[in-house]
Design a protein around this motif. Structure first.
Motif, short mmCIF file in Angstrom:
data_model
loop_
_atom_site.label_atom_id
_atom_site.label_comp_id
_atom_site.label_asym_id
_atom_site.label_seq_id
_atom_site.Cartn_x
_atom_site.Cartn_y
_atom_site.Cartn_z
N VAL A 158 20.65 43.74 -46.46
CA VAL A 158 19.22 43.14 -46.33
C VAL A 158 19.63 41.24 -46.11
O VAL A 158 18.61 41.21 -45.10
CB VAL A 158 18.94 42.99 -48.00
N ILE A 159 20.05 41.05 -46.85
CA ILE A 159 20.02 39.42 -46.09
C ILE A 159 20.61 39.43 -44.97
O ILE A 159 19.67 38.79 -44.26
CB ILE A 159 21.36 38.75 -46.96
N VAL A 160 21.33 40.27 -44.36
CA VAL A 160 21.76 39.85 -42.49
C VAL A 160 20.17 40.61 -41.72
O VAL A 160 19.64 39.52 -40.83
CB VAL A 160 23.16 40.93 -42.09
N LEU A 161 19.61 41.65 -42.15
CA LEU A 161 18.20 41.62 -41.65
C LEU A 161 17.21 40.22 -41.47
O LEU A 161 16.85 39.77 -40.42
CB LEU A 161 17.71 43.50 -42.16
N PHE A 162 17.43 39.91 -42.94
CA PHE A 162 16.47 38.74 -43.08
C PHE A 162 16.84 38.05 -41.49
O PHE A 162 15.54 36.96 -41.21
CB PHE A 162 16.23 38.44 -44.47
N ILE A 163 18.16 37.43 -41.69
CA ILE A 163 18.37 36.16 -41.64
C ILE A 163 18.28 36.92 -40.03
O ILE A 163 18.15 36.47 -38.99
CB ILE A 163 19.99 36.04 -41.53
N LEU A 164 19.01 37.98 -39.19
CA LEU A 164 18.89 38.33 -37.83
C LEU A 164 16.79 37.92 -37.27
O LEU A 164 16.56 37.84 -36.37
CB LEU A 164 18.76 39.87 -37.48
N ALA A 165 16.54 38.62 -37.97
CA ALA A 165 14.56 38.34 -38.57
C ALA A 165 14.51 36.99 -37.79
O ALA A 165 13.35 36.63 -36.83
CB ALA A 165 13.72 39.10 -39.40
N ARG A 166 14.77 36.53 -38.99
CA ARG A 166 14.37 34.85 -38.48
C ARG A 166 14.86 34.33 -37.01
O ARG A 166 14.62 33.66 -35.94
CB ARG A 166 15.22 34.28 -39.28
N ILE A 167 16.61 34.77 -36.89
CA ILE A 167 16.99 34.77 -35.64
C ILE A 167 16.19 35.17 -34.64
O ILE A 167 16.21 34.39 -33.07
CB ILE A 167 18.12 34.66 -34.98
N PHE A 168 15.88 36.29 -34.43
CA PHE A 168 15.19 37.19 -33.32
C PHE A 168 13.63 36.33 -33.23
O PHE A 168 12.66 35.76 -32.22
CB PHE A 168 14.85 38.11 -33.85
N ARG A 169 13.24 35.66 -34.63
CA ARG A 169 12.07 34.85 -34.36
C ARG A 169 11.36 33.70 -33.64
O ARG A 169 11.46 33.06 -33.01
CB ARG A 169 10.51 34.81 -35.17
N HIS A 170 13.20 32.68 -33.79
CA HIS A 170 12.97 31.32 -33.26
C HIS A 170 13.81 32.04 -32.31
O HIS A 170 13.33 30.88 -30.66
CB HIS A 170 14.48 31.28 -33.67
N GLY A 171 14.47 32.91 -31.18
CA GLY A 171 14.76 33.02 -29.52
C GLY A 171 13.13 33.34 -29.60
O GLY A 171 13.24 32.90 -27.63
N ALA A 172 12.66 34.01 -29.99
CA ALA A 172 10.93 34.44 -29.38
C ALA A 172 10.76 33.49 -29.07
O ALA A 172 9.51 33.45 -27.91
CB ALA A 172 10.64 35.54 -30.31
N ALA A 173 10.57 32.28 -30.22
CA ALA A 173 10.14 30.99 -30.15
C ALA A 173 10.36 30.30 -28.70
O ALA A 173 9.21 29.36 -28.20
CB ALA A 173 9.94 30.35 -31.61
N MET A 174 11.59 30.29 -28.83
CA MET A 174 11.96 29.28 -27.79
C MET A 174 11.55 30.44 -26.66
O MET A 174 11.79 29.49 -25.49
CB MET A 174 13.89 29.83 -27.39
N ARG A 175 11.87 31.43 -26.69
CA ARG A 175 12.14 31.61 -25.02
C ARG A 175 10.25 31.45 -24.21
O ARG A 175 9.53 31.24 -23.49
CB ARG A 175 11.71 33.48 -24.97
N ALA A 176 9.05 31.83 -25.62
CA ALA A 176 7.82 31.09 -24.94
C ALA A 176 7.69 30.07 -24.16
O ALA A 176 7.38 29.53 -23.66
CB ALA A 176 6.81 31.33 -26.55
N ASP A 177 7.99 29.18 -25.38
CA ASP A 177 8.42 27.96 -25.21
C ASP A 177 9.10 27.07 -23.82
O ASP A 177 8.53 26.81 -22.93
CB ASP A 177 9.57 26.89 -26.44
N LEU A 178 9.98 28.15 -23.00
CA LEU A 178 10.58 28.20 -21.76
C LEU A 178 9.62 28.63 -20.92
O LEU A 178 9.30 28.24 -19.50
CB LEU A 178 11.90 28.74 -21.76
N LYS A 179 9.07 29.56 -20.87
CA LYS A 179 7.96 30.30 -19.84
C LYS A 179 6.50 28.98 -19.88
O LYS A 179 6.22 28.82 -18.44
CB LYS A 179 7.06 31.57 -20.35
N GLY A 180 6.68 28.71 -21.13
CA GLY A 180 5.28 27.56 -20.30
C GLY A 180 5.82 26.28 -20.10
O GLY A 180 5.03 25.58 -19.45
N THR A 181 7.23 25.98 -19.64
CA THR A 181 7.66 24.83 -18.72
C THR A 181 8.24 24.71 -17.89
O THR A 181 8.38 24.55 -16.91
CB THR A 181 8.62 24.27 -19.54
N VAL A 182 7.85 26.00 -17.61
CA VAL A 182 8.05 27.00 -15.54
C VAL A 182 6.98 27.00 -14.72
O VAL A 182 6.15 27.02 -15.52
CB VAL A 182 8.99 28.29 -16.10
#
Length: 182
Positions: A158-182
Protein backbone atom coordinates in the motif's frame (compact mmCIF):
# COMPACT_ATOMS: atom_id res chain seq x y z
CA UNK A 1 4.37 -3.60 -35.00
CA UNK A 2 5.91 -1.20 -32.52
CA UNK A 3 8.66 -2.12 -30.08
CA UNK A 4 6.30 -1.83 -27.08
CA UNK A 5 3.78 -4.21 -28.65
CA UNK A 6 6.53 -6.88 -28.76
CA UNK A 7 7.40 -6.41 -25.08
CA UNK A 8 6.89 -9.83 -23.48
CA UNK A 9 6.57 -8.37 -19.99
CA UNK A 10 3.77 -6.01 -20.99
CA UNK A 11 1.98 -8.71 -22.98
CA UNK A 12 2.20 -11.19 -20.11
CA UNK A 13 1.09 -8.46 -17.67
CA UNK A 14 -1.98 -7.73 -19.79
CA UNK A 15 -2.78 -11.42 -20.08
CA UNK A 16 -2.28 -12.05 -16.38
CA UNK A 17 -4.42 -9.08 -15.33
CA UNK A 18 -7.21 -10.20 -17.69
CA UNK A 19 -6.99 -13.70 -16.26
CA UNK A 20 -7.03 -12.47 -12.65
CA UNK A 21 -9.84 -10.04 -13.36
CA UNK A 22 -11.85 -12.82 -14.98
CA UNK A 23 -11.18 -15.16 -12.06
CA UNK A 24 -12.22 -12.44 -9.59
CA UNK A 25 -15.45 -11.90 -11.51
CA UNK A 26 -16.23 -15.61 -11.78
CA UNK A 27 -15.48 -16.49 -8.16
CA UNK A 28 -17.11 -13.27 -6.92
CA UNK A 29 -20.25 -14.08 -8.88
CA UNK A 30 -20.37 -17.61 -7.47
CA UNK A 31 -19.85 -16.38 -3.92
CA UNK A 32 -22.51 -13.69 -4.39
CA UNK A 33 -24.99 -16.27 -5.71
CA UNK A 34 -24.32 -18.41 -2.62
CA UNK A 35 -25.63 -15.67 -0.31
CA UNK A 36 -29.34 -16.24 -1.05
CA UNK A 37 -28.71 -20.01 -1.10
CA UNK A 38 -27.34 -19.83 2.46
CA UNK A 39 -30.33 -17.73 3.54
CA UNK A 40 -32.77 -20.18 1.99
CA UNK A 41 -30.99 -23.23 3.44
CA UNK A 42 -30.84 -21.64 6.91
CA UNK A 43 -34.60 -21.10 6.77
CA UNK A 44 -35.25 -24.64 5.53
CA UNK A 45 -36.70 -23.28 2.29
CA UNK A 46 -34.62 -25.53 0.01
CA UNK A 47 -35.65 -29.11 0.74
CA UNK A 48 -32.86 -31.54 0.05
CA UNK A 49 -30.09 -29.03 0.67
CA UNK A 50 -30.75 -28.40 4.33
CA UNK A 51 -32.21 -30.67 6.94
CA UNK A 52 -29.92 -32.78 9.08
CA UNK A 53 -26.95 -32.14 6.80
CA UNK A 54 -27.32 -28.37 6.73
CA UNK A 55 -23.67 -27.77 7.48
CA UNK A 56 -21.87 -26.66 10.61
CA UNK A 57 -21.35 -23.03 9.68
CA UNK A 58 -24.89 -22.38 8.43
CA UNK A 59 -26.39 -24.21 11.39
CA UNK A 60 -24.11 -22.53 13.95
CA UNK A 61 -24.57 -19.00 12.67
CA UNK A 62 -26.37 -18.30 9.39
CA UNK A 63 -25.82 -14.55 9.82
CA UNK A 64 -22.06 -15.13 10.10
CA UNK A 65 -22.13 -17.33 6.99
CA UNK A 66 -23.91 -14.60 5.03
CA UNK A 67 -21.52 -11.98 6.42
CA UNK A 68 -18.50 -14.08 5.36
CA UNK A 69 -19.88 -14.51 1.85
CA UNK A 70 -20.73 -10.81 1.59
CA UNK A 71 -17.26 -9.75 2.72
CA UNK A 72 -15.67 -12.22 0.32
CA UNK A 73 -17.80 -10.78 -2.50
CA UNK A 74 -16.61 -7.28 -1.61
CA UNK A 75 -12.99 -8.43 -1.57
CA UNK A 76 -13.37 -10.05 -4.99
CA UNK A 77 -15.11 -6.97 -6.40
CA UNK A 78 -12.24 -4.79 -5.14
CA UNK A 79 -9.70 -7.17 -6.67
CA UNK A 80 -11.61 -7.04 -9.97
CA UNK A 81 -11.27 -3.25 -9.94
CA UNK A 82 -7.63 -3.45 -8.83
CA UNK A 83 -6.63 -5.69 -11.75
CA UNK A 84 -8.59 -3.51 -14.18
CA UNK A 85 -6.67 -0.42 -13.05
CA UNK A 86 -3.39 -2.32 -13.28
CA UNK A 87 -4.20 -3.46 -16.82
CA UNK A 88 -5.01 0.13 -17.83
CA UNK A 89 -1.59 1.21 -16.55
CA UNK A 90 0.08 -1.62 -18.47
CA UNK A 91 -1.76 -0.59 -21.63
CA UNK A 92 -0.67 3.03 -21.26
CA UNK A 93 2.92 1.90 -20.67
CA UNK A 94 2.69 -0.14 -23.86
CA UNK A 95 1.52 2.95 -25.70
CA UNK A 96 4.65 4.74 -24.50
CA UNK A 97 3.02 7.26 -22.16
CA UNK A 98 2.80 5.91 -18.60
CA UNK A 99 3.36 9.22 -16.77
CA UNK A 100 -0.15 10.60 -17.07
CA UNK A 101 -2.48 12.08 -14.47
CA UNK A 102 -4.87 9.18 -15.16
CA UNK A 103 -2.22 6.63 -14.16
CA UNK A 104 -1.45 8.58 -11.00
CA UNK A 105 -5.16 8.42 -10.14
CA UNK A 106 -5.25 4.72 -11.00
CA UNK A 107 -2.32 4.00 -8.69
CA UNK A 108 -3.96 5.99 -5.91
CA UNK A 109 -7.22 4.06 -6.35
CA UNK A 110 -5.26 0.79 -6.44
CA UNK A 111 -3.64 1.67 -3.11
CA UNK A 112 -7.01 2.36 -1.51
CA UNK A 113 -8.50 -0.81 -3.02
CA UNK A 114 -5.63 -2.93 -1.74
CA UNK A 115 -5.86 -1.36 1.69
CA UNK A 116 -9.59 -2.12 1.72
CA UNK A 117 -8.96 -5.70 0.64
CA UNK A 118 -6.49 -6.20 3.47
CA UNK A 119 -8.78 -4.64 6.08
CA UNK A 120 -11.66 -6.81 4.87
CA UNK A 121 -9.36 -9.85 4.95
CA UNK A 122 -8.59 -9.20 8.63
CA UNK A 123 -12.33 -8.93 9.34
CA UNK A 124 -12.95 -12.17 7.42
CA UNK A 125 -10.19 -13.85 9.43
CA UNK A 126 -11.75 -12.73 12.71
CA UNK A 127 -15.20 -13.83 11.60
CA UNK A 128 -13.84 -17.21 10.47
CA UNK A 129 -12.20 -17.59 13.89
CA UNK A 130 -15.52 -16.78 15.58
CA UNK A 131 -17.47 -19.23 13.40
CA UNK A 132 -14.87 -21.96 13.85
CA UNK A 133 -15.23 -21.65 17.61
CA UNK A 134 -19.01 -21.85 17.25
CA UNK A 135 -18.83 -24.95 15.11
CA UNK A 136 -16.14 -26.63 17.23
CA UNK A 137 -17.91 -25.50 20.41
CA UNK A 138 -14.73 -23.82 21.68
CA UNK A 139 -12.57 -26.96 21.30
CA UNK A 140 -9.68 -24.81 20.03
CA UNK A 141 -9.58 -22.91 23.36
CA UNK A 142 -10.06 -19.61 21.54
CA UNK A 143 -6.54 -19.51 20.10
CA UNK A 144 -6.21 -16.59 17.67
CA UNK A 145 -4.34 -17.36 14.43
CA UNK A 146 -0.61 -16.74 14.54
CA UNK A 147 0.81 -13.43 13.33
CA UNK A 148 3.96 -13.25 11.26
CA UNK A 149 6.20 -10.41 10.16
CA UNK A 150 5.31 -11.47 6.61
CA UNK A 151 1.76 -10.30 7.26
CA UNK A 152 3.11 -6.75 7.00
CA UNK A 153 3.75 -7.14 3.28
CA UNK A 154 0.33 -5.65 2.56
CA UNK A 155 1.27 -2.47 4.42
CA UNK A 156 4.43 -2.22 2.33
CA UNK A 157 2.49 -2.73 -0.92
CA UNK A 158 0.00 0.00 0.00
CA UNK A 159 2.81 2.42 0.87
CA UNK A 160 4.62 1.63 -2.39
CA UNK A 161 1.42 2.19 -4.40
CA UNK A 162 0.81 5.57 -2.75
CA UNK A 163 4.44 6.58 -3.39
CA UNK A 164 4.22 5.47 -7.02
CA UNK A 165 1.02 7.49 -7.39
CA UNK A 166 2.90 10.60 -6.22
CA UNK A 167 5.82 9.83 -8.53
CA UNK A 168 3.46 9.43 -11.49
CA UNK A 169 1.63 12.62 -10.55
CA UNK A 170 4.94 14.48 -10.39
CA UNK A 171 6.10 12.90 -13.67
CA UNK A 172 2.85 13.92 -15.38
CA UNK A 173 3.25 17.49 -14.09
CA UNK A 174 6.85 17.59 -15.35
CA UNK A 175 5.73 16.30 -18.74
CA UNK A 176 3.04 18.98 -18.91
CA UNK A 177 5.63 21.65 -18.03
CA UNK A 178 7.95 20.37 -20.76
CA UNK A 179 5.16 20.47 -23.35
CA UNK A 180 4.51 24.06 -22.38
CA UNK A 181 8.13 25.09 -22.96
CA UNK A 182 8.49 23.60 -26.43
Amino acid sequence: MTESSKDALLLSGKLLTKLLQGASALVGGIVFILIPVVVLVSNDMLPGLGGANKGGVIEASPVSAVALLTLMSLILAALFQFFGKLRAIIVSAGEGDPFTPENAKRLNVMAWLFLGVKILAVIVGGLRFYVKNLVDKGADNGKWPDFSIYDLDAVLIVIVLFILARIFRHGAAMRADLKGTV
